[in-house]
Design an enzyme around this catalytic site. Structure first.
Site, PDB file in Angstrom:
ATOM      1  N   HIS A  49       0.860  -1.175   0.000  1.00  0.00           N
ATOM      2  CA  HIS A  49       0.000   0.000   0.000  1.00  0.00           C
ATOM      3  C   HIS A  49       0.899   1.228   0.000  1.00  0.00           C
ATOM      4  CE1 HIS A  49       1.070  -0.792   4.194  1.00  0.00           C
ATOM      5  NE2 HIS A  49       1.171   0.524   4.242  1.00  0.00           N
ATOM      6  N   HIS A 136       6.031   6.424  -0.942  1.00  0.00           N
ATOM      7  CA  HIS A 136       6.720   5.230  -1.436  1.00  0.00           C
ATOM      8  C   HIS A 136       5.954   3.984  -1.014  1.00  0.00           C
ATOM      9  CE1 HIS A 136       8.093   5.540   2.721  1.00  0.00           C
ATOM     10  NE2 HIS A 136       8.292   4.233   2.669  1.00  0.00           N
TER      11      HIS A 136
END
EC number: 3.1.4.58
Length: 191
Positions: A49, A136
């Site tokens: 995620h 990220h």
């Protein structure tokens, strides 16, 4: 849930889910990296995620406040798209502790959403972060450098895009086999 001082606490974070195609590309990248940059801990597909805010251990009362802020903030944002971009490492590729994939696309929308919710949560003392947000997706932790440590082979990233139409509040349970993430609630972007 953890017990602290007589109350129940949950380890919470907010995040953006990825589509299946993006997760498949991340799994492919992991397979390539396992040859030259093996990690002690790899993220599993369900763990992938894009984190927005790590909130830590919050009480059920605090969690309800987080939910309200998420509901309010998402009402003023429209869906946008993101694309998998480059591979990088924290703190850097010569001494990596975390291997990650960055994102491109509508980064102004992403930054605005993250910052707006961060500000609201900080005002209510539900979130505290002193680092600049660096979007990220973690691939692996604690890599072991093999071969030429100065230039580990990093595979190219296929630029998979996906539509961001919601953000998610997750509960994280730490186990000996790694964290288990469970969705607490989901909030649609609908401006």
């Amino acid at each position: 849930m953890d017990r602290k001082e007589g109350g129940l606490y949950m380890r919470l974070f907010t995040a953006i889910e990825l589509n299946e195609e993006a997760k498949q590309e991340l799994m492919r990248l992991q397979q390539e990296l396992k040859e030259t940059l093996p990690c002690r801990k790899w993220q599993t597909k369900p763990q992938m995620h894009l984190t927005l805010h790590f909130l830590g251990d919050l009480s059920s009362q605090q969690m309800e406040l987080v939910k309200q802020e998420m509901e309010d903030v998402t009402a003023s944002f429209s869906p946008f798209s993101l694309t998998l971009a480059n591979i990088g490492a924290f703190p850097n590729i010569k001494r990596p502790r975390v291997i990650w994939v960055g994102v491109s696309g509508h980064l102004k929308d992403l930054d605005s959403l993250q910052h707006t919710l961060a500000k609201r949560l900080t005002q209510k003392k539900l979130y505290s972060e002193d680092r600049t947000y660096a979007p990220h997706i973690t691939l692996g932790r604690e890599p072991r450098m093999e071969g030429n440590a100065d230039s580990p082979h990093l595979p190219g990233v296929y630029p998979v895009s996906w539509r961001v139409g919601e953000i998610v509040l997750f509960h994280s349970t730490l186990t000996s086999k790694g964290p288990i993430y469970k969705i607490v609630s989901t909030y649609s972007l609908r401006a």
